[in-house]
Design an enzyme around this catalytic site. Structure first.
Site, PDB file in Angstrom:
ATOM      1  N   GLU A  73       2.784   5.093  -3.829  1.00  0.00           N
ATOM      2  CA  GLU A  73       2.810   6.107  -4.912  1.00  0.00           C
ATOM      3  C   GLU A  73       4.145   6.818  -5.017  1.00  0.00           C
ATOM      4  O   GLU A  73       4.516   7.156  -6.156  1.00  0.00           O
ATOM      5  CB  GLU A  73       1.675   7.112  -4.680  1.00  0.00           C
ATOM      6  CG  GLU A  73       0.292   6.530  -4.791  1.00  0.00           C
ATOM      7  CD  GLU A  73      -0.113   5.698  -3.581  1.00  0.00           C
ATOM      8  OE1 GLU A  73       0.476   5.902  -2.513  1.00  0.00           O
ATOM      9  OE2 GLU A  73      -0.981   4.836  -3.730  1.00  0.00           O
TER      10      GLU A  73
ATOM     11  N   ASP B 151       0.866  -1.190   0.000  1.00  0.00           N
ATOM     12  CA  ASP B 151       0.000   0.000   0.000  1.00  0.00           C
ATOM     13  C   ASP B 151       0.900   1.237   0.000  1.00  0.00           C
ATOM     14  O   ASP B 151       2.118   1.128   0.165  1.00  0.00           O
ATOM     15  CB  ASP B 151      -0.836  -0.079   1.289  1.00  0.00           C
ATOM     16  CG  ASP B 151      -1.931   0.954   1.374  1.00  0.00           C
ATOM     17  OD1 ASP B 151      -2.293   1.536   0.345  1.00  0.00           O
ATOM     18  OD2 ASP B 151      -2.423   1.181   2.500  1.00  0.00           O
TER      19      ASP B 151
ATOM     20  N   ASP C  90      -9.236   4.386  -1.608  1.00  0.00           N
ATOM     21  CA  ASP C  90     -10.152   4.759  -0.517  1.00  0.00           C
ATOM     22  C   ASP C  90     -11.447   5.379  -1.018  1.00  0.00           C
ATOM     23  O   ASP C  90     -11.622   6.604  -0.997  1.00  0.00           O
ATOM     24  CB  ASP C  90      -9.426   5.708   0.443  1.00  0.00           C
ATOM     25  CG  ASP C  90      -8.195   5.048   1.049  1.00  0.00           C
ATOM     26  OD1 ASP C  90      -8.053   3.817   0.897  1.00  0.00           O
ATOM     27  OD2 ASP C  90      -7.373   5.767   1.651  1.00  0.00           O
TER      28      ASP C  90
HETATM   29  C1  NOJ Z   1      -4.527   3.377   2.812  1.00  0.00           C
HETATM   30  C2  NOJ Z   1      -5.257   2.309   2.070  1.00  0.00           C
HETATM   31  O1  NOJ Z   1      -5.822   2.838   0.908  1.00  0.00           O
HETATM   32  C3  NOJ Z   1      -6.293   1.685   2.979  1.00  0.00           C
HETATM   33  O2  NOJ Z   1      -6.949   0.663   2.274  1.00  0.00           O
HETATM   34  C4  NOJ Z   1      -5.648   1.167   4.240  1.00  0.00           C
HETATM   35  O3  NOJ Z   1      -6.646   0.655   5.080  1.00  0.00           O
HETATM   36  C5  NOJ Z   1      -4.904   2.293   4.932  1.00  0.00           C
HETATM   37  N1  NOJ Z   1      -3.937   2.840   4.043  1.00  0.00           N
HETATM   38  C6  NOJ Z   1      -4.219   1.842   6.210  1.00  0.00           C
HETATM   39  O4  NOJ Z   1      -3.207   0.963   5.961  1.00  0.00           O
END
Ligand code: NOJ
Length: 958
Positions: free
Chosen positions: A543, A540, A617
């Site tokens: 970017e 995650d 998100d």
């Molecule tokens: C950002 C991610 O997009 C999300 O899915 C995740 O729960 C959070 N980071 C925390 O790790």
């Protein structure tokens, strides 16, 4: 002065409601100020102004010409030097190559001579690489670069032009205009793609900053040098260096692709006007908090690949550049001369591609079908990895499962409520103080026990590992990263320090081969203690997301391995981490070679080879549910089909109607995972009250029932690059009415047409049908027929509208199990719908769903067809050293049922069918039962227990 009247009671109440609303309603909107607009991005602004100047001047002449003395064509390669004449009459030399490739694609590559030679001065004492970034292809391209031996010069070129014939049967022609430079790409004598037709080619050449003499160049230098945004000043040691080009698709009114944006499938115009965007589509991988919909704003990933489509023709371009990129789109309609008969108005789509730095590197694809484009583009950037079987089951995630006991309890509850699932996920908080490769000793004291429990039902665990490494003492990962010098550096060459989940952090620089070796070692079982072989990885924030950085990322003048500035490599950065994680998963233990599973948020062209992606998100709203469908479809046509969105919505709490509809839509995402923010209420399907719990469970079971069809679709994607779920235009490229439809989808070539319910309080779905085949409701075989119109299909809350087009054979497994792994030896059901000619076909691909043995022939690939009352299964696989052994393991797996929808009426009187399996001494019989239905619903017949081997060649005669 009149006394003011007291406000009426209703007005007081209204103000109160508004006031309360302002206090308690959280603001759910993206912070626009955190992300640049084109106007705030110097190079985008300059290139838009350049485009405006060009269109304002009636006779604009692009200042780029090929030097005739340098032009050369040999062995499929056209080379020359492009001369740019500046306002000061200076001549800038730009070496150019056009390669005509065996695959039918063509590649235009332009560089800058001075910088190639290193003949430039850097400002601020910067150590950054002087060249234009030329390594993107090392990360992105994996094949398809063989130059065509048959490409030839067309003897009929006019003076000042070089015409090259190439492609299949020499049907393609590139008409290269020397002055001003431009290329028209033709197929069968018609122009489909034009480069520099509007004269917007712009390579900002290196020039020194002459202090105190700003403006003397006669040009507006206000955005050339240092640029400040969000409190961060970019030192831009090489000054302006953007690269831009216009690409026109004459006669094309739809363009698709260039993810990732939360927008419609058919891309909108971007230079203002009713219903259009004001800003270009932006590609700059970013962590966009609470992203907005119907927007050209950038998101987490970038694939600069676009398909243009018109009736019966698809063409495409791939802009291979890893820097920030903006794409303007405008459409113009040419009205025909009223006196000339037979001509009609046509729409041209004009695009303008603008990148901050790097070379001009563009691939052109001439199709003519979307499938051919997928194939050729996939040859270059690679096809989707064939995932493990479990990875296409259902994934249960939330931020966070709080203890190992919690995980075990969730696991048990799924079984108690008989809801299948394959993978449970651990977000950030499983770690010890956000230090990756560790477990929180208080909440996860027994990670091994937890994984062993999951393994009892062949389930897996995915844990999050991000690229930011907490800066902490006594944390060996941090110590090693720093002491071995494997981190990203700031512009001064010191280790870059930024802020992310763990607080002050450093970032692993996976451009560095030594860093990749190190990263690989971190994943070994003896290093990542407590991890077992059923643990997989979620990358995650890659970017990379930096909470205190410009555009929520790293400063662009940061330095990576090879002294490349972050600006040059930003969009491939996330992918370098995936590659390293992929290698790590392969090397966890010697001899244990299984297909890795990785989920990524950031991506670029090529990431499909190693990972799945999700749309980040989103929010628990109906609009976000609806937006997920075009987003997933777009990813598929851009070559990265293993895609999904957080089921249920990440932020906020969905009500049970929304959650139910989201599951019914989510089962059609190639990557099917529920996820939720840490502040949301628990919403595992078994917690939802009846009847919604059952509706959700039914939806998940439908996904599992169709896993054989899904796996076959993934296999097709892995060899042909085709999307796993496909939009209407892709399935029916000649039906203009369907081109913009993006709220229904097809599961690969199975004939399954799905129209999920995406709006509240909706109990019907209007499904658009392109052709005049019969379409049958998946559940009760109600018949819909009629081309070019919408058909209303009932969609009560327990049902997702799914139709099967006539003419298909769909493989299923109908026995409910707890996980995909437990279905391995289950028998198959084949569902057949007949087309107008009373024929049908379909296919099935099966392997062990785990290892790479399929590369050595350990698989079953069957083609089924039904013709002249005979259903047969034929082998389409190639043999390999492991074929026989694999077939032996599958010998007991059979077809237990065949369902024929809408069979001939005379079957009513038939009781048996003849079954002939290859190699059997004699045919046998199986019973046939005919089920008549009420008017409007097709009858169906069922062959019970034909018991033919799934890996065998056989026939069933009706
Ligand atoms: C950002 C991610 O997009 C999300 O899915 C995740 O729960 C959070 N980071 C925390 O790790």
């Amino acid at each position: 002065m009149a006394r003011s009247q007291p406000a009426p009671r209703w007005a007081v109440l209204l103000s109160l409601v508004i006031l309360i609303g302002c206090i308690v309603v959280p603001s759910w909107a993206v912070k626009h100020g955190d992300f640049k607009t084109c106007e705030q991005s110097g190079f985008c602004k300059r290139n838009r102004a350049y485009a405006d100047d060009a269109s304002a001047q009636g006779s604009w002449n692009s200042p780029y010409e090929l030097d005739p003395a340098t032009v050369h064509f040999k062995d499929g390669l056209f080379t020359g030097v492009l001369i740019k004449t500046t306002t000061a009459d200076e001549k800038v030399r730009l070496p150019l190559t056009v390669s005509f490739l065996e695959s039918g694609a063509a590649r235009l590559l332009v560089d800058e001579e001075k910088r190639l030679k290193g003949d430039i001065e850097m400002r601020h004492g910067s150590k950054a690489n002087k060249k234009r970034y030329d390594e993107a292809e090392q990360w992105v391209l994996v094949g398809g670069l063989e130059v065509s031996k048959s490409a030839t010069l067309n003897a009929q070129s006019e003076t000042g032009f070089t015409n090259v014939l190439y492609g299949p049967g020499d049907k393609f022609q590139a008409v290269i205009r020397h002055a001003p430079f431009g290329i028209d790409f033709q197929r069968d004598g018609q122009t489909h793609v034009q480069l520099n037709e509007r004269g917007l080619l712009n390579m900002e050449h290196w020039r020194p900053k002459v202090d105190g003499k700003e403006g003397e160049s006669g040009e507006d230098e206000s955005t050339w040098w240092e640029e400040t945004f969000g409190g961060n000043t970019d030192s831009k040691p090489r000054g302006p260096e953007s690269v831009a080009l216009d690409v026109t698709f004459p006669g094309y009114s739809h363009v698709f692709g260039i993810p990732e944006h939360a927008d419609s499938l058919s891309l909108k115009e971007t230079r203002g006007g009713d219903g259009n965007h004001e800003n270009p589509y932006r590609l700059f991988n970013s962590d966009v908090f609470e992203y907005e919909l119907e927007s050209p704003m950038t998101l987490y990933g970038a694939i600069p690949f676009m398909q243009a489509h018109r009736k019966n023709s698809t063409v495409g371009v791939f802009w291979l550049n890893a820097a920030e990129t903006w794409i303007d789109i405008v459409k113009s309609t040419t009205t025909p001369n009223p006196l000339s008969l037979g001509t009609s108005s046509k729409t041209n789509t004009q695009t303008h591609w603008i990148s901050e730095s790097g070379r001009l590197d563009l691939f052109v694809f001439l199709g003519p079908s979307p499938k051919e484009i997928s194939k050729t583009y996939g040859e270059l950037t690679g096809y989707t990895q064939l995932p493990q079987q479990f990875a296409i089951g259902y994934h249960q995630c939330r931020w966070n499962y709080v203890t190992d006991e919690d995980v075990k309890e969730v696991n048990a509850k799924f079984d108690k409520y008989q809801i299948p699932y394959d993978v449970i996920w651990l977000d950030l908080e499983y770690t010890d103080d956000r230090k990756y490769f560790t477990w929180d000793p208080l909440t996860f004291p027994d990670p091994k026990g937890m994984q062993e429990k999951l393994d009892e039902t062949e389930r897996k665990l995915v844990v999050l590992i991000d690229p930011h490494i907490k800066k902490a003492d006594n944390y060996y990962v941090s110590d090693e990263l720093r002491s071995k010098n494997l981190a990203v550096l700031n512009k001064d060459g010191d280790i870059y320090d930024g802020w992310c989940w763990p607080g002050s952090s450093n970032w692993v620089d996976c451009f560095n081969p030594a860093a990749r070796v190190w990263w690989t070692a971190l994943h070994k079982y003896d290093k990542f203690k407590g991890s077992l072989s059923n643990l997989f990885i979620w990358n995650d924030m890659n970017e990379p997301s930096v909470f205190n950085g410009p555009d929520m990322s790293m400063p662009r003048d940061n330095l990576h391995y090879g002294n490349w500035e972050h600006r040059d490599i930003h969009n491939v950065n996330g992918m370098t981490l995936l590659n390293a994680t992929y290698d790590a998963m392969l090397q966890r233990k010697k001899g244990e070679i299984r297909r890795p599973f990785i989920l990524t948020r950031s991506f670029y062209a090529g990431s499909q080879r190693v990972a799945a992606m999700w749309t980040g998100d989103n929010q628990a709203t109906w609009d976000h549910l609806a937006a997920s469908v075009p987003m997933v479809l777009t990813n598929g046509i851009a070559g990265f089909p293993f895609a999904g969105a957080d089921v249920g919505g990440f932020f906020h709490n969905p009500d049970k109607d929304l959650l139910t509809r989201w599951y019914q839509a989510g089962i059609w995402y190639p990557f099917f995972r529920a996820h939720a923010h840490i502040d949301t209420r628990r919403r595992e399907p078994y917690l939802i009250s009846e009847p919604h719990r059952s509706y959700i469970a039914q939806a998940i079971r439908l996904r599992y029932q169709l896993l054989p069809a899904w796996y076959t679709a993934f296999h097709e994607a892995s060899v042909n690059g085709t999307p796993i779920v496909r939009p209407q235009y892709y399935a029916f490229p000649d039906d203009e009415q369907g081109f913009a439809i993006d709220d229904q989808l097809y599961l690969a070539a199975t004939g399954l047409l799905v129209k999920p319910v995406l709006t509240e309080n909706t109990e019907t779905a209007d499904v658009y049908i392109s052709d005049d085949e019969k379409y049958y409701d998946y559940f009760d075989f109600t018949v819909y027929q009629g081309a070019g119109k919408r058909h209303t299909v009932p969609a009560p809350e327990n049902k997702v509208p799914v139709l099967i087009q006539g003419g298909h054979i769909i493989p299923r497994k109908d026995r409910p199990r707890r996980s995909a792994g437990l279905m391995r030896w289950d028998p198959y059901t084949l569902v057949i719908t007949l087309d107008k000619n009373r024929e049908a076909e379909g296919s099935l691909y099966v392997d062990d769903g785990e290892t790479f043995d399929y590369e050595r022939g350990a698989y079953i690939h069957r083609h089924f067809h039904y013709r002249e009352s005979v259903l047969s299964s034929e082998d389409v696989g190639t043999k390999g050293p492991k074929t026989a052994e694999y077939l032996k393991t599958m010998a007991g797996v059979t077809v237990e049922r065949v369902v024929i929808v809408d069979p001939p009426a005379e079957w009513k009187n038939r009781e048996t069918v003849t079954v002939i399996e290859d190699g059997a001494k004699a045919g046998s019989t199986a019973s046939l039962e005919f089920y008549e239905q009420q008017l409007g619903q097709a009858s169906y017949a069922v062959v019970k227990k034909p018991d033919v081997g799934i890996g065998k060649t056989w026939r069933i005669e009706f």
